[in-house]
Design a protein around this motif. Structure first.
Motif, short mmCIF file in Angstrom:
data_model
loop_
_atom_site.label_atom_id
_atom_site.label_comp_id
_atom_site.label_asym_id
_atom_site.label_seq_id
_atom_site.Cartn_x
_atom_site.Cartn_y
_atom_site.Cartn_z
N LEU A 404 1.19 -1.15 -0.07
CA LEU A 404 -0.02 -0.41 0.12
C LEU A 404 0.53 1.42 0.21
O LEU A 404 0.19 2.20 -0.79
CB LEU A 404 -0.64 0.25 1.20
N TYR A 405 1.60 1.21 0.70
CA TYR A 405 2.77 2.44 1.13
C TYR A 405 3.47 3.07 -1.12
O TYR A 405 3.42 4.01 -0.74
CB TYR A 405 4.15 2.79 1.95
N LEU A 406 3.69 1.62 -0.84
CA LEU A 406 4.51 1.93 -2.18
C LEU A 406 3.46 2.52 -3.28
O LEU A 406 4.51 3.25 -4.12
CB LEU A 406 5.35 0.34 -2.97
N VAL A 407 2.24 1.47 -3.44
CA VAL A 407 1.60 1.96 -3.89
C VAL A 407 1.64 3.73 -4.29
O VAL A 407 1.15 4.28 -5.32
CB VAL A 407 -0.33 1.56 -4.34
N VAL A 408 1.31 4.36 -2.91
CA VAL A 408 1.02 5.64 -2.69
C VAL A 408 2.08 6.57 -3.12
O VAL A 408 2.21 7.75 -3.47
CB VAL A 408 0.86 5.89 -1.19
N ALA A 409 3.45 6.29 -2.46
CA ALA A 409 4.32 6.72 -3.07
C ALA A 409 4.62 7.35 -4.73
O ALA A 409 4.78 7.71 -5.23
CB ALA A 409 6.23 6.17 -2.66
N LEU A 410 4.11 6.23 -5.65
CA LEU A 410 4.13 5.96 -6.73
C LEU A 410 2.93 7.60 -7.33
O LEU A 410 3.17 7.92 -8.61
CB LEU A 410 3.74 4.71 -7.37
N ILE A 411 2.06 7.05 -6.74
CA ILE A 411 0.70 7.29 -6.96
C ILE A 411 0.69 9.23 -6.43
O ILE A 411 0.40 10.10 -7.67
CB ILE A 411 -0.91 7.96 -6.29
N ALA A 412 1.31 9.69 -5.94
CA ALA A 412 2.11 10.70 -5.20
C ALA A 412 3.44 11.41 -6.18
O ALA A 412 2.54 12.86 -6.17
CB ALA A 412 2.74 11.46 -4.43
N GLY A 413 4.14 10.70 -6.53
CA GLY A 413 4.80 11.09 -7.45
C GLY A 413 4.48 11.60 -9.08
O GLY A 413 5.09 12.72 -9.24
N VAL A 414 3.64 10.75 -9.39
CA VAL A 414 2.75 11.25 -10.59
C VAL A 414 1.93 12.85 -9.97
O VAL A 414 2.30 12.93 -11.44
CB VAL A 414 1.65 9.79 -10.98
N GLY A 415 1.91 12.59 -9.83
CA GLY A 415 0.46 13.49 -8.77
C GLY A 415 2.00 15.12 -8.97
O GLY A 415 1.06 16.24 -9.47
N ALA A 416 2.89 14.86 -8.86
CA ALA A 416 3.46 15.88 -8.42
C ALA A 416 4.09 16.50 -9.90
O ALA A 416 4.43 17.86 -10.26
CB ALA A 416 5.26 15.77 -8.03
N PHE A 417 4.22 15.43 -10.47
CA PHE A 417 4.96 15.49 -12.10
C PHE A 417 3.89 16.04 -12.61
O PHE A 417 3.93 17.03 -14.11
CB PHE A 417 5.62 14.75 -12.80
N ALA A 418 2.59 16.38 -12.70
CA ALA A 418 1.16 16.82 -13.19
C ALA A 418 0.87 18.13 -13.01
O ALA A 418 0.30 18.16 -14.30
CB ALA A 418 -0.13 15.66 -12.85
N VAL A 419 1.67 18.67 -12.43
CA VAL A 419 1.25 20.06 -12.79
C VAL A 419 2.07 20.51 -13.84
O VAL A 419 2.08 22.03 -13.92
CB VAL A 419 2.29 20.80 -10.94
N LEU A 420 3.37 19.72 -14.06
CA LEU A 420 4.90 20.51 -14.63
C LEU A 420 4.06 21.21 -16.01
O LEU A 420 4.68 22.40 -16.47
CB LEU A 420 5.31 20.05 -14.98
N PRO A 421 2.89 20.84 -16.30
CA PRO A 421 2.60 20.74 -18.42
C PRO A 421 1.31 22.30 -17.55
O PRO A 421 1.59 23.23 -18.65
CB PRO A 421 2.19 19.98 -18.82
N VAL A 422 1.77 22.35 -16.63
CA VAL A 422 0.79 23.89 -16.02
C VAL A 422 1.13 24.93 -16.75
O VAL A 422 2.01 25.30 -16.33
CB VAL A 422 0.40 23.72 -15.08
#
Length: 425
Positions: A404-422
């Motif tokens: 669960l913790y590993l999946v959360v780390a992956l999801i949050a990391g992708v979420g951080a990079f999602a803001v870059l195209p703004v």
């Protein structure tokens, strides 16, 4: 249900142009800034009360299937919030009263939500608890939707970082201190619900009294049709890509957060290995330990984003910190590791929440539909509370808390990079 919809055909007002209330005298803005932390704490305190007490109640009702039953409760209340906020946004944008567009809905929501909290305290079954929790979330989503619209309504663009930080202080402080307060009432749950309801109703009422909205009965009312409700969940991602990327980043970061935080009590018991009494004593310790880092993060991030005129770097950094926090319990499945993880998580969320709401106001498609569009953005905070607990329950049941913790780390990391195209800085 698709959260993106066709934008209005009329030209959109610039989201960062001065709001209609920009001419308000300085004392009016000072009162708003001074009291918004208390108003933003109200819905979060209610959600924390339900989350904390419901975990104890569900465990007492059915200890064998507690993870699945708690996931059901969280999914139901999050679905109620997800549907409520955009619909109330549509109605709020079209409300014309001597008390303005936002105040009537906020007052109604606070009253309904507080009554439902009291009802939740008298629950003797999961069905009764589920019904009361759903009504409470509908009430406080009715309060929260118009509250978020106050920022584009009344706050000048160059002060929104500070305002967002102050609103974030209330939200995250309630999330940190709420469980500590709840732990005092572990064996007196009904009284705990009642106290939370009383504090929330007092804070909400004071905020509305000292920050009266303007009489808007003479303002033009946007057109209304059944199609308007259908469009309450839709903003065209092709026409408004910045809105889409902010929505995506938020939904992923909140998703990772809810996958862990809703099971905090069970993680302490089943992953760290403490008893229920030890777990309930540890929760306030974690809350107190998290507070200094949160206050420092949010106190610096919001004003700094106003000073440098940039939001994206702060949101990106906050997301990365959240991702890192999920790796700590994997490395150290101990009380110390868990405390360190929550402290780092809170710092990341402090950075993120201090600036994210200000960034949101700069990518709104149309200033005339601010409450509706903010309701759609808020789906990104509530939809994860529907999907996250269900996904977390499946992961924990099949693979355990480490996965669960590993999946959360992956999801949050992708979420951080999602803001870059703004494109907005």
């Amino acid at each position: 249900m698709n959260p993106f919809a066709t934008a209005p055909s009329t030209p959109a007002a610039l989201p960062d142009s001065p709001p209609a209330d920009d001419s308000a005298p300085a004392p009016r803005l000072r009162r708003l800034f001074a009291t918004v932390p208390f108003a933003s704490a109200c819905p979060q305190l209610a959600f924390v009360a339900i989350g904390y007490f419901a975990a104890l109640q569900v465990q007492s009702f059915d200890s064998v299937h507690k993870v699945e039953k708690l996931a059901l409760v969280h999914a139901a209340v999050a679905a109620a919030s997800m549907i409520t906020q955009p619909l109330i946004g549509v109605l709020s944008d079209r409300t014309r009263t001597r008390f303005g567009a936002r105040t009537p809905w906020m007052l109604l929501g606070a009253l309904v939500g507080c009554l439902a909290l009291v009802a939740a305290g008298s629950s003797r079954s999961i069905a009764w608890l589920l019904a009361a929790a759903v009504v409470a979330h509908i009430g406080f989503s009715t309060f929260n939707g118009p509250l978020t619209a106050i920022q584009p309504d009344r706050v000048p663009a160059d002060r929104r970082g500070r305002y967002s930080a102050l609103a974030g202080v209330g939200t995250i402080a309630a999330g940190i201190l709420g469980p500590a307060l709840g732990s005092v009432f572990t064996h007196r749950i009904s009284l705990g619900y009642l106290l939370f309801a009383a504090v929330i109703l007092l804070a909400a009422t004071v905020f509305l009294v000292v920050n009266p909205d303007r009489d808007n009965r003479g303002a033009p009312r946007p057109g209304f049709s059944p199609a308007v409700f259908a469009k309450a969940f839709w903003v065209n991602p092709i026409r408004y890509p910045d809105f889409f990327w902010v929505f995506l980043g938020r939904i992923l970061l909140f998703g990772g957060y809810f996958m862990v935080i809703n099971y905090q009590l069970y993680i302490i018991e089943d992953y760290i290995g403490l008893t229920l009494d030890e777990a309930t004593r540890l929760i306030p310790v974690i809350s107190i330990a998290s507070l200094p880092g949160f206050l420092l993060a949010i106190g610096i991030s919001g004003p700094l984003s106003d000073r440098i005129g940039r939001r994206k770097p702060m949101v990106f950094a906050g997301g990365l910190v959240i991702a890192v926090s999920a790796l700590i319990p994997v490395i150290s499945a101990t009380v110390g590791g868990l405390i360190c993880s929550i402290v780092v998580l809170t710092i990341g969320f402090g950075i993120f929440m201090a600036v994210d709401q200000a960034l949101v106001t700069q990518v709104l498609p149309d200033a005339g539909t601010a409450a509706k569009d903010l309701g759609i953005i808020n789906i990104a905070a509530t939809l994860p509370n529907t999907i996250g607990p269900l996904a977390a329950a499946g992961i924990v049941t099949a693979c355990g808390y480490t996965t669960l913790y590993l999946v959360v780390a992956l999801i949050a990391g992708v979420g951080a990079f999602a803001v870059l195209p703004v494109k907005v800085r």
